[in-house]
Design a protein around this motif. Structure first.
Motif, mmCIF file in Angstrom:
data_model
loop_
_atom_site.group_PDB
_atom_site.id
_atom_site.type_symbol
_atom_site.label_atom_id
_atom_site.label_comp_id
_atom_site.label_asym_id
_atom_site.label_seq_id
_atom_site.Cartn_x
_atom_site.Cartn_y
_atom_site.Cartn_z
ATOM 1 N N ASN A 191 -16.574 21.440 49.217
ATOM 2 C CA ASN A 191 -17.448 20.710 50.137
ATOM 3 C C ASN A 191 -18.921 21.147 49.976
ATOM 4 O O ASN A 191 -19.833 20.332 50.045
ATOM 5 C CB ASN A 191 -16.945 20.985 51.560
ATOM 6 N N SER A 192 -19.139 22.428 49.704
ATOM 7 C CA SER A 192 -20.522 22.914 49.573
ATOM 8 C C SER A 192 -21.149 22.453 48.250
ATOM 9 O O SER A 192 -22.350 22.648 48.052
ATOM 10 C CB SER A 192 -20.570 24.438 49.683
ATOM 11 N N GLY A 193 -20.359 21.843 47.367
ATOM 12 C CA GLY A 193 -20.907 21.350 46.104
ATOM 13 C C GLY A 193 -21.059 19.839 46.070
ATOM 14 O O GLY A 193 -21.451 19.277 45.048
ATOM 15 N N HIS A 194 -20.771 19.164 47.196
ATOM 16 C CA HIS A 194 -20.861 17.692 47.179
ATOM 17 C C HIS A 194 -22.266 17.208 46.840
ATOM 18 O O HIS A 194 -22.450 16.165 46.227
ATOM 19 C CB HIS A 194 -20.452 17.101 48.537
ATOM 20 N N LEU A 195 -23.265 17.991 47.258
ATOM 21 C CA LEU A 195 -24.637 17.535 47.016
ATOM 22 C C LEU A 195 -24.999 17.536 45.533
ATOM 23 O O LEU A 195 -26.016 16.969 45.135
ATOM 24 C CB LEU A 195 -25.642 18.346 47.854
ATOM 25 N N THR A 196 -24.169 18.164 44.690
ATOM 26 C CA THR A 196 -24.464 18.115 43.241
ATOM 27 C C THR A 196 -24.339 16.689 42.695
ATOM 28 O O THR A 196 -24.848 16.409 41.621
ATOM 29 C CB THR A 196 -23.535 19.057 42.433
ATOM 30 N N ILE A 197 -23.684 15.801 43.437
ATOM 31 C CA ILE A 197 -23.575 14.403 42.965
ATOM 32 C C ILE A 197 -24.978 13.811 42.800
ATOM 33 O O ILE A 197 -25.284 13.186 41.789
ATOM 34 C CB ILE A 197 -22.735 13.554 43.947
ATOM 35 N N GLU A 198 -25.837 14.027 43.785
ATOM 36 C CA GLU A 198 -27.192 13.483 43.684
ATOM 37 C C GLU A 198 -28.196 14.491 43.130
ATOM 38 O O GLU A 198 -29.185 14.102 42.534
ATOM 39 C CB GLU A 198 -27.713 13.034 45.062
ATOM 40 N N ALA A 199 -27.949 15.796 43.366
ATOM 41 C CA ALA A 199 -29.023 16.764 43.135
ATOM 42 C C ALA A 199 -28.967 17.451 41.783
ATOM 43 O O ALA A 199 -29.966 18.000 41.338
ATOM 44 C CB ALA A 199 -28.989 17.828 44.243
ATOM 45 N N ALA A 200 -27.800 17.459 41.119
ATOM 46 C CA ALA A 200 -27.691 18.222 39.868
ATOM 47 C C ALA A 200 -27.600 17.294 38.665
ATOM 48 O O ALA A 200 -27.252 16.118 38.792
ATOM 49 C CB ALA A 200 -26.457 19.120 39.923
ATOM 50 N N VAL A 201 -27.898 17.846 37.509
ATOM 51 C CA VAL A 201 -27.801 17.055 36.279
ATOM 52 C C VAL A 201 -26.363 16.573 36.100
ATOM 53 O O VAL A 201 -26.109 15.424 35.734
ATOM 54 C CB VAL A 201 -28.233 17.916 35.062
ATOM 55 N N THR A 202 -25.418 17.465 36.376
ATOM 56 C CA THR A 202 -23.994 17.125 36.252
ATOM 57 C C THR A 202 -23.331 17.487 37.579
ATOM 58 O O THR A 202 -23.498 18.613 38.054
ATOM 59 C CB THR A 202 -23.322 17.970 35.143
ATOM 60 N N SER A 203 -22.579 16.576 38.166
ATOM 61 C CA SER A 203 -21.953 16.902 39.457
ATOM 62 C C SER A 203 -20.758 17.823 39.242
ATOM 63 O O SER A 203 -20.198 17.909 38.144
ATOM 64 C CB SER A 203 -21.485 15.626 40.152
ATOM 65 N N GLN A 204 -20.332 18.476 40.340
ATOM 66 C CA GLN A 204 -19.154 19.344 40.241
ATOM 67 C C GLN A 204 -17.917 18.538 39.841
ATOM 68 O O GLN A 204 -17.019 19.053 39.180
ATOM 69 C CB GLN A 204 -18.913 20.090 41.556
ATOM 70 N N PHE A 205 -17.873 17.271 40.201
ATOM 71 C CA PHE A 205 -16.693 16.454 39.873
ATOM 72 C C PHE A 205 -16.701 16.062 38.391
ATOM 73 O O PHE A 205 -15.661 16.014 37.749
ATOM 74 C CB PHE A 205 -16.630 15.222 40.781
ATOM 75 N N GLU A 206 -17.896 15.787 37.868
ATOM 76 C CA GLU A 206 -17.962 15.503 36.429
ATOM 77 C C GLU A 206 -17.576 16.760 35.640
ATOM 78 O O GLU A 206 -16.893 16.672 34.611
ATOM 79 C CB GLU A 206 -19.359 15.021 36.037
ATOM 80 N N GLN A 207 -17.989 17.931 36.114
ATOM 81 C CA GLN A 207 -17.589 19.179 35.415
ATOM 82 C C GLN A 207 -16.072 19.314 35.445
ATOM 83 O O GLN A 207 -15.454 19.745 34.470
ATOM 84 C CB GLN A 207 -18.198 20.421 36.085
ATOM 85 N N GLN A 208 -15.461 18.939 36.576
ATOM 86 C CA GLN A 208 -13.994 19.030 36.672
ATOM 87 C C GLN A 208 -13.353 18.144 35.599
ATOM 88 O O GLN A 208 -12.376 18.543 34.955
ATOM 89 C CB GLN A 208 -13.547 18.602 38.074
ATOM 90 N N VAL A 209 -13.905 16.953 35.410
ATOM 91 C CA VAL A 209 -13.387 16.047 34.386
ATOM 92 C C VAL A 209 -13.567 16.677 33.004
ATOM 93 O O VAL A 209 -12.652 16.707 32.173
ATOM 94 C CB VAL A 209 -14.122 14.685 34.433
ATOM 95 N N ARG A 210 -14.771 17.220 32.762
ATOM 96 C CA ARG A 210 -15.056 17.803 31.445
ATOM 97 C C ARG A 210 -14.143 18.992 31.171
ATOM 98 O O ARG A 210 -13.668 19.170 30.059
ATOM 99 C CB ARG A 210 -16.524 18.222 31.382
ATOM 100 N N CYS A 211 -13.937 19.840 32.195
ATOM 101 C CA CYS A 211 -13.045 20.998 32.026
ATOM 102 C C CYS A 211 -11.639 20.523 31.692
ATOM 103 O O CYS A 211 -11.003 21.023 30.760
ATOM 104 C CB CYS A 211 -12.989 21.835 33.303
ATOM 105 N N LEU A 212 -11.142 19.575 32.470
ATOM 106 C CA LEU A 212 -9.785 19.086 32.267
ATOM 107 C C LEU A 212 -9.616 18.534 30.852
ATOM 108 O O LEU A 212 -8.590 18.740 30.213
ATOM 109 C CB LEU A 212 -9.457 18.012 33.319
ATOM 110 N N CYS A 213 -10.650 17.852 30.368
ATOM 111 C CA CYS A 213 -10.514 17.142 29.091
ATOM 112 C C CYS A 213 -10.917 17.993 27.899
ATOM 113 O O CYS A 213 -10.868 17.517 26.759
ATOM 114 C CB CYS A 213 -11.348 15.862 29.136
ATOM 115 N N GLY A 214 -11.330 19.232 28.142
ATOM 116 C CA GLY A 214 -11.743 20.080 27.026
ATOM 117 C C GLY A 214 -13.056 19.627 26.410
ATOM 118 O O GLY A 214 -13.328 19.899 25.236
#
Ligand code: AMP
Length: 390
Positions: free
Chosen positions: A283-306
């Motif tokens: 929950n404390s990383g939700h703001l990365t969707i708008e504020a970061a170059v890569t959101s925490q959720f996109e990182q989750q996808v990248r991690c999962l997919c190698g």
């Protein structure tokens, strides 16, 4: 030496089918990120119509530890991740044995879904945390006050979240009744930490073992539930570097592949103590969707997919305020009023149909060159939801 599974170089490219276990808002935002990258995204959800089920390309409805549901899920998903830590570790191990890419792996979940195992892990790797003792029998209550002092806090080892399964104790005489109120479950007793602030760091560790850390978030809780996060936290460069290094060290020691959030207490003297680990976006990383170059959720996808991880830098400071079900107490919030009040406010609703007090229904993020202003604006937008004005 780390605890995690050996690193595997397996890569999933779009449009591979990715499945998330858990149908809540974290699963929904994972799917949104996966779909934007061109993956097919599905969910194993306990309930039909859950936040993730509403937007998934495919869904399997059933309990996540249930073999028929898992089998149906395994038929559809090439890669598997989780949105909550209480997914059965044997279920994840089974999926990996079926040849699925499973990240994070079952060992990460095994450690982080039980406070006794988590504390033992922190102690073993000498990661700073509050003093604690296990409580497994009435006999264990005897030594608690001499060892930990008062007040102390009793937390059930399993399935506690948002302050559930916790009791604060101010008098030694209350120990037995406090433990009884937790059903005599296996517990961790923790010394009380006089913290000046609560902060968290979201990290992502890729399938090649490389990791990145987001800036530190400053968290404010109300009734044990996260209320607001501001990033970057105004903690100075030394604490900030310490917190990020500690969080990266936790990910390395756990050997996890995926997103991991480390929550800390920060004392007035600048000491950081790890409070909790969450092997997933937070929950404390939700703001990365708008504020970061890569959101925490996109990182989750990248991690999962190698896939290679994205930059974790902030493009702008930001603040997030949660929208709990309490906002519905006098009817539907005035969405237009909040958006009119601040055209920069970004509204996220999770699609939950039944608001309840304390239930996370959505959040608002505001980015602003000044973090304090971002927080003031986000709070004002939330206030406009119920007052119809600033
Ligand atoms: P937890 O579920 O462990 O994250 O605890 C929920 C909240 O309870 C934390 O965010 C703190 O505000 C408070 N809390 C938990 N453990 C302690 C502690 N040892 N000392 C002081 N406050 C605590």
């Amino acid at each position: 030496m780390s605890l995690g599974q050996p690193l595997s170089p397996r890569v999933l490219n779009p449009p591979a089918s990715l499945g998330v276990i858990g149908g809540g808002q974290l699963g929904r935002m994972f799917l949104q990120a996966a779909q934007r990258l061109g993956f097919r995204g599905g969910v194993l959800s306990a309930i039909e119509g859950s936040p993730a089920d509403q937007i998934a390309h495919w869904s399997v409805i059933g309990p996540p530890g249930h073999l028929p549901a898992l089998r149906a899920f395994a038929e559809k998903a090439e890669g598997v991740t989780v949105e909550f830590e209480n997914v059965s570790a044997p279920a994840l191990r089974w999926l990996a044995r079926e040849g699925k890419v499973v990240r994070p792996g079952w060992r990460t979940l095994w450690v982080s879904q039980n406070r006794l195992r988590e504390k033992t892990f922190l102690r073993r790797y000498e990661i700073p945390h509050a003093p604690w003792r296990p409580v497994l029998s009435a006999h264990d209550l005897d030594g608690l006050v001499p060892a930990l002092g008062l007040p102390l806090i009793l937390k059930t080892a399993a399935s506690g979240y948002d302050g559930k399964g916790q009791v604060r104790l101010d008098r030694a005489g209350d120990l037995e009744s406090a433990w009884a109120s937790l059903g005599h479950a296996a517990c961790v007793a923790e010394g009380w930490v006089q913290f000046a602030a609560e902060v968290s760091v979201v990290v992502a560790r890729g399938a090649d073992g490389r990791s990145v850390a987001y800036p530190v978030g400053l968290n404010h809780h109300e009734r044990h539930i996260l209320d607001t996060t501001v990033m970057p936290a105004p903690v100075g460069p030394i604490v900030s570097q310490d917190a990020r290094n500690l969080a990266l060290g936790v990910a390395e020691a756990l050997g996890t592949v995926g997103v991991l959030t480390v929550e800390f207490f920060l004392t007035a003297e600048g000491r950081l103590l790890v409070n909790e680990l969450a092997p997933r976006p937070h929950n404390s990383g939700h703001l990365t969707i708008e504020a970061a170059v890569t959101s925490q959720f996109e990182q989750q996808v990248r991690c999962l997919c190698g896939l290679p991880l994205g930059h974790s830098d902030l493009v702008r400071p930001a603040a997030m305020v949660n929208l709990l079900g309490d906002l519905w107490s006098r009817g539907e919030p005035d969405w237009a009023a909040a958006l009119r009040h601040d055209p920069g406010a970004k509204l996220h609703l999770y699609g939950k149909r039944t608001p309840a007090p304390g239930r996370k229904m959505g959040h608002i993020t505001v980015i602003d060159p000044d973090p304090d202003t971002a927080l003031a604006r986000a709070r004002a937008a939330r206030a406009a939801l119920v007052t119809g004005r600033a």
